[in-house]
Motif scaffolding. Structure first.
Motif, PDB file in Angstrom:
ATOM      1  N   ASP A  31      -2.943  30.878 -39.493  1.00  0.00           N
ATOM      2  CA  ASP A  31      -3.317  29.471 -39.339  1.00  0.00           C
ATOM      3  C   ASP A  31      -3.603  29.123 -37.885  1.00  0.00           C
ATOM      4  OD1 ASP A  31      -0.613  29.924 -38.847  1.00  0.00           O
ATOM      5  OD2 ASP A  31      -0.015  27.898 -39.432  1.00  0.00           O
TER       6      ASP A  31
ATOM      7  N   LEU B  47      -7.116  15.594 -43.172  1.00  0.00           N
ATOM      8  CA  LEU B  47      -8.203  16.543 -43.400  1.00  0.00           C
ATOM      9  C   LEU B  47      -8.143  17.799 -42.535  1.00  0.00           C
ATOM     10  CD1 LEU B  47     -11.267  14.162 -43.781  1.00  0.00           C
ATOM     11  CD2 LEU B  47     -10.154  15.514 -45.556  1.00  0.00           C
TER      12      LEU B  47
ATOM     13  N   LYS C 238      -6.743  21.044 -43.904  1.00  0.00           N
ATOM     14  CA  LYS C 238      -7.498  21.535 -45.064  1.00  0.00           C
ATOM     15  C   LYS C 238      -8.844  22.119 -44.671  1.00  0.00           C
ATOM     16  CE  LYS C 238      -5.565  17.950 -48.055  1.00  0.00           C
ATOM     17  NZ  LYS C 238      -5.861  16.736 -48.828  1.00  0.00           N
TER      18      LYS C 238
ATOM     19  N   LEU D  49     -13.455  15.889 -50.142  1.00  0.00           N
ATOM     20  CA  LEU D  49     -12.216  15.903 -49.360  1.00  0.00           C
ATOM     21  C   LEU D  49     -12.072  14.628 -48.527  1.00  0.00           C
ATOM     22  CD1 LEU D  49     -12.072  19.641 -48.223  1.00  0.00           C
ATOM     23  CD2 LEU D  49     -10.428  18.473 -49.687  1.00  0.00           C
TER      24      LEU D  49
END
Length: 149
Positions: free
Chosen positions: A48, A126, A129, A103
């Motif tokens: 990540d 957001l 994601k 989204l």
């Protein structure tokens, strides 16, 4: 070690063996950026965080491309564009415009955003994601358009 960092290292070895100096140079820049964050923060980056580093590198290159084009330096812009392609190889599949719109609509509904003042809350929902899968500057423009309409 996480899968993405391992994949980058394997690609670096392949570029060395294949004699692809341009690709090797960009991969070395990626590894250096990752290592810099690891040394600065004294942590081992997971996938990540590596995505965040790659996303930042993409953003820097897109800005450089824009500035080079504005200055009429297409030669330098082309070099940056080639780097963008290599960096994008390590990012997940980009989101389509429809997926981004869905989204954004979901995040606006989730946060109850009604005005441009609520944009930060929408972006906070957001960003995790979409990290590495969409140009956040374009996403920001879409949010702004929806909240000012």
């Amino acid at each position: 070690m996480d899968a993405l960092k391992e994949r980058i290292k394997e690609e670096m070895k392949a570029a060395m063996k294949g004699g692809d100096k341009a690709r090797l140079g960009v991969i070395r820049l990626i590894m250096a950026a990752i290592k810099q964050v690891e040394v600065d923060e004294r942590v081992e980056l997971g996938d990540d965080r590596v995505l965040i580093v790659l996303d930042k590198m993409l953003k820097q290159r897109r800005e450089s491309i824009r500035q080079f084009r504005d200055a009429g330096r297409t030669d330098l812009a082309e070099i940056e564009e080639a780097e963008v392609l290599v960096i994008q190889d390590f990012l997940p599949q980009p989101l389509s415009d429809d997926e981004i719109d869905k989204l954004v609509a979901g995040a606006i509904a989730e946060t109850g955003a009604a005005t441009i003042k609520d944009m930060g809350a929408v972006m906070n929902v957001l960003k995790p994601k979409m990290q590495g899968r969409a140009d956040m500057a374009q996403v920001s423009a879409r949010i702004k358009a929806r909240l000012t309409a």
